[in-house]
Enzyme design. Structure first.
Site, PDB file in Angstrom:
ATOM      1  N   PHE A 157       0.811  -1.231   0.000  1.00 19.65           N
ATOM      2  CA  PHE A 157       0.000   0.000   0.000  1.00 19.65           C
ATOM      3  C   PHE A 157       0.838   1.271   0.000  1.00 19.65           C
ATOM      4  O   PHE A 157       0.396   2.319  -0.434  1.00 19.65           O
ATOM      5  CB  PHE A 157      -0.941  -0.008   1.219  1.00 19.65           C
ATOM      6  CG  PHE A 157      -0.251   0.357   2.496  1.00 19.65           C
ATOM      7  CD1 PHE A 157      -0.092   1.696   2.864  1.00 19.65           C
ATOM      8  CD2 PHE A 157       0.276  -0.617   3.341  1.00 19.65           C
ATOM      9  CE1 PHE A 157       0.575   2.026   4.032  1.00 19.65           C
ATOM     10  CE2 PHE A 157       0.939  -0.281   4.503  1.00 19.65           C
ATOM     11  CZ  PHE A 157       1.088   1.052   4.848  1.00 19.65           C
ATOM     12  N   GLY A 221      -4.297 -14.115  -5.204  1.00 22.70           N
ATOM     13  CA  GLY A 221      -2.876 -14.031  -4.827  1.00 22.70           C
ATOM     14  C   GLY A 221      -2.254 -15.418  -4.784  1.00 22.70           C
ATOM     15  O   GLY A 221      -1.209 -15.680  -5.394  1.00 22.70           O
ATOM     16  N   GLU A 259      11.349  -7.881  -2.040  1.00 26.71           N
ATOM     17  CA  GLU A 259      11.797  -6.648  -1.379  1.00 26.71           C
ATOM     18  C   GLU A 259      10.919  -6.525  -0.138  1.00 26.71           C
ATOM     19  O   GLU A 259       9.780  -6.089  -0.204  1.00 26.71           O
ATOM     20  CB  GLU A 259      11.637  -5.472  -2.337  1.00 26.71           C
ATOM     21  CG  GLU A 259      12.406  -4.246  -1.909  1.00 26.71           C
ATOM     22  CD  GLU A 259      11.505  -3.181  -1.356  1.00 26.71           C
ATOM     23  OE1 GLU A 259      11.526  -3.013  -0.116  1.00 26.71           O
ATOM     24  OE2 GLU A 259      10.784  -2.538  -2.133  1.00 26.71           O
ATOM     25  N   LEU A 260      11.455  -6.953   0.991  1.00 28.14           N
ATOM     26  CA  LEU A 260      10.641  -7.128   2.195  1.00 28.14           C
ATOM     27  C   LEU A 260      11.018  -6.092   3.261  1.00 28.14           C
ATOM     28  O   LEU A 260      11.540  -5.041   2.928  1.00 28.14           O
ATOM     29  CB  LEU A 260      10.789  -8.571   2.693  1.00 28.14           C
ATOM     30  CG  LEU A 260      10.591  -9.626   1.581  1.00 28.14           C
ATOM     31  CD1 LEU A 260      10.915 -11.021   2.081  1.00 28.14           C
ATOM     32  CD2 LEU A 260       9.184  -9.557   1.016  1.00 28.14           C
ATOM     33  N   CYS A 293       9.474   1.312   3.383  1.00 30.87           N
ATOM     34  CA  CYS A 293      10.389   0.209   3.708  1.00 30.87           C
ATOM     35  C   CYS A 293      11.707   0.774   4.178  1.00 30.87           C
ATOM     36  O   CYS A 293      12.440   0.141   4.928  1.00 30.87           O
ATOM     37  CB  CYS A 293      10.658  -0.649   2.480  1.00 30.87           C
ATOM     38  SG  CYS A 293       9.185  -1.387   1.857  1.00 30.87           S
ATOM     39  N   GLU A 389      10.079  -4.619  12.583  1.00 30.57           N
ATOM     40  CA  GLU A 389       9.690  -3.469  11.777  1.00 30.57           C
ATOM     41  C   GLU A 389       8.245  -3.129  12.118  1.00 30.57           C
ATOM     42  O   GLU A 389       7.332  -3.890  11.789  1.00 30.57           O
ATOM     43  CB  GLU A 389       9.799  -3.816  10.283  1.00 30.57           C
ATOM     44  CG  GLU A 389       9.343  -2.673   9.370  1.00 30.57           C
ATOM     45  CD  GLU A 389       9.194  -3.105   7.917  1.00 30.57           C
ATOM     46  OE1 GLU A 389       8.537  -4.126   7.645  1.00 30.57           O
ATOM     47  OE2 GLU A 389       9.746  -2.405   7.040  1.00 30.57           O
ATOM     48  N   ALA A 452      15.655   6.784  -1.966  1.00 36.52           N
ATOM     49  CA  ALA A 452      16.647   6.328  -2.944  1.00 36.52           C
ATOM     50  C   ALA A 452      16.249   6.754  -4.359  1.00 36.52           C
ATOM     51  O   ALA A 452      15.065   6.858  -4.674  1.00 36.52           O
ATOM     52  CB  ALA A 452      16.772   4.811  -2.873  1.00 36.52           C
TER      53      ALA A 452
HETATM   54  C1  UN1 Z   1       9.316   1.218  -0.394  1.00 36.68           C
HETATM   55  O1  UN1 Z   1       9.089   1.762   0.681  1.00 36.68           O
HETATM   56  O2  UN1 Z   1       8.944   0.032  -0.620  1.00 36.68           O
HETATM   57  O3  UN1 Z   1      13.818   4.903  -1.244  1.00 36.68           O
HETATM   58  C2  UN1 Z   1       9.952   1.911  -1.517  1.00 36.68           C
HETATM   59  C3  UN1 Z   1      12.663   5.250  -1.012  1.00 36.68           C
HETATM   60  C4  UN1 Z   1      11.702   5.251  -2.169  1.00 36.68           C
HETATM   61  C5  UN1 Z   1      11.130   3.890  -2.384  1.00 36.68           C
HETATM   62  C6  UN1 Z   1      10.616   3.199  -1.165  1.00 36.68           C
HETATM   63  N1  UN1 Z   1      12.391   5.684  -3.341  1.00 36.68           N
HETATM   64  O4  UN1 Z   1      12.284   5.609   0.092  1.00 36.68           O
END
Ligand code: UN1
Length: 502
Positions: A157, A221, A259-260, A293, A389, A452
């Site tokens: 989300f 899913g 990508e967790l 993340c 987390e 990033a």
């Molecule tokens: C994410 O939270 O899954 O580096 C992606 C960043 C964003 C991407 C985050 N460019 O915070």
């Protein structure tokens, strides 16, 4: 009704599946605004039969799409990038409205989608393979990259548009078709992005390259995970979800790109430039209400500056404007829903029980919607909760003796996504980046943990899943590598000097 919903054509009950045309026959799913809890619009979810129809079409289209020259595929992605530029403001508002991140971050997210489209266009004239020298005379050896097939894209989300774009723009230039299963918490953003893709691909005569299925994880899913028609599942989400995906997909020897979770830390050395460190920490921990993340969750501060820096942080936190994410001056919007609020409150309780000291925040905000106070907790390394987390704006601060100890503590958790150090000392910076430094997929110096750029490979180690999305050579995961050896001599020498005369 918000104008941008009308302009994006998503204000009614929307079908949740498409492979060019839109259809779906499952139950309704409501999308609620986290800012006031109000209903935004409804989506009719896809059933397993609807999913099968999308797969059949994706498989059929793949047979044509894989033969389209990569630069011609790139041209279509270029048009999609332009389309996203045209709608950037409305899409950014929709992301803010449906997901709750502030408008500037909502627009930033669409910019990230545009950036990866541009990157993919350039890539479409590259997708390089290597040539290597054969040990046999009159032989040529090289490798080439072919499209892989139908890619399953599972997104969370918190980045309802950009993470799809990371995958879909790259997969499209690689010659794959794809099926996107977005989070059920943000179905309208998915529909809005997908509508743009449908228009562009239809205009070019390639309907069914980028496809969408909105439905339950437990039905569509799971069906996708088990589906041998899907050679790669690229998924973003929790470690728990990633374990399930890894288990099912590796059973059928499929490929995953995971990508967790992250448990990202910033180290602040005593020689750091605090004018840089302070806003970086606050943005990392409070931005997106701590729901990236890459959000900063732990802060390791050298003891000589611990007191002064935490004081400055508490002061900065008091100036955070919490409110409607659609208003320009807001710093922090709501969490995604009340469940997320409860998880944050539970984590704070757990931290207190373990001896954590709340330096600021710690509660809910008394207004409608899922609002919380950004929270700083003075923590110690024995606390268990700091290893998890929690997708919320909680920052655990630790006092450390030196940079070496900070690195060790930073690396002591299961997750390994993003990390940063603030220092003006080249030795500390290089130590952090060295093999005995940060063990994360992303390691920054004098930059925070989040935000990033798309040009680098994005992902992390350990329980973060090991996958890499977006820039650099991440495209390789979306293709199959073929090693080709051509004999242009008049003999048939065998490799390794083996003799087999007949
Ligand atoms: C994410 O939270 O899954 O580096 C992606 C960043 C964003 C991407 C985050 N460019 O915070």
């Amino acid at each position: 009704m918000r104008d941008f919903l009308r302009r994006l054509g998503i204000e009614d009950v929307n079908p949740g599946a498409t492979c060019g045309e839109w259809f779906s026959s499952g139950e309704e799913l409501a999308s609620y605004c986290p800012t006031d809890g109000g209903l935004i619009a409804k989506v009719r979810q896809a059933t397993e039969e609807d999913y099968d129809r999308v797969v059949a079409k994706s498989a059929e289209v793949f047979k044509t799409w894989r033969n389209v020259p990569a630069p011609a595929r790139g041209e279509i992605v270029r048009q999609l990038g332009l389309k996203m530029r045209d709608h950037k403001k409305d899409l950014g508002r929709l992301v803010a409205y449906e997901m709750g991140k502030v408008i500037s971050e909502g627009e930033g997210e669409i910019q990230e989608a545009i950036d990866i489209a541009d990157f993919a266009v350039g890539l479409s004239r590259q997708l390089y393979g290597l040539t290597m020298h054969s040990e046999r005379p009159g032989h040529r050896m090289y490798e080439q990259w072919h499209p892989l097939g139908i890619i399953g894209i599972v997104t969370a989300f918190n980045f309802p548009a950009a993470v799809w774009a990371w995958n879909s723009m790259i997969a499209a230039v690689c010659g794959d078709t794809m099926i996107w299963k977005p989070s059920s918490k943000v179905p309208l953003t998915a529909i809005a992005m997908q509508k743009l893709a449908n228009d562009v691909f239809a205009d070019n005569g390639y309907e069914g390259v980028m496809n969408l299925v909105i439905g339950r994880g437990s039905s569509v899913g799971e069906r996708m995970l088990h589906d041998r028609n899907i050679p790669l599942i690229s998924a973003t989400g929790s470690c728990r979800m990633g374990r399930r995906i890894g288990e099912v997909v590796s059973q059928r020897l499929g490929r995953t790109l995971l990508e967790l979770g992250g448990n990202n830390a910033i180290v602040v050395a005593e020689d750091a430039d605090l004018r840089l460190a302070l806003p970086a920490v606050v943005f990392g921990a409070v931005g997106t209400a701590g729901q990236r993340c890459t959000s900063t969750r732990r802060l390791f501060i050298e003891k000589s500056i611990f007191g002064s820096l935490t004081e400055k942080l508490v002061t900065a936190y008091k100036s955070i404007r919490i409110g409607d994410p659609l208003e320009e001056e807001t710093h922090m919007g709501p969490l995604i829903d009340d469940g997320a609020v409860q998880e944050m409150m539970d984590a704070i309780e757990a931290a207190k029980k373990e001896g954590g000291e709340v330096l600021c925040g710690g509660g809910k905000v008394d207004r409608p919607g899922s609002f919380v106070e950004p929270t700083i907790i003075k923590a110690h390394p024995d606390m268990k909760i700091v290893r998890d987390e929690t997708f919320a704006p909680i920052l655990y601060v630790f006092e450390v003796d030196d940079v070496e100890q900070a690195i060790e503590m930073q690396n002591s958790v299961d997750q390994g996504l993003s990390s940063a150090i603030f220092t003006t000392n080249v030795m500390s910076a290089e130590t952090f980046l060295s093999a005995r430094g940060s063990d994360c997929g992303i390691a920054n110096v004098n930059i925070g943990t989040s935000g990033a750029e798309i040009g680098g490979a994005f992902g992390g180690e350990k329980d973060t899943g090991g996958g890499r999305e977006a820039g650099s050579d991440s495209w390789k995961t979306y293709m199959r590598r073929q090693t080709c050896t051509i004999n242009w001599s008049k003999d048939l020498p065998l490799a390794q000097g083996v003799k087999f005369d007949i």
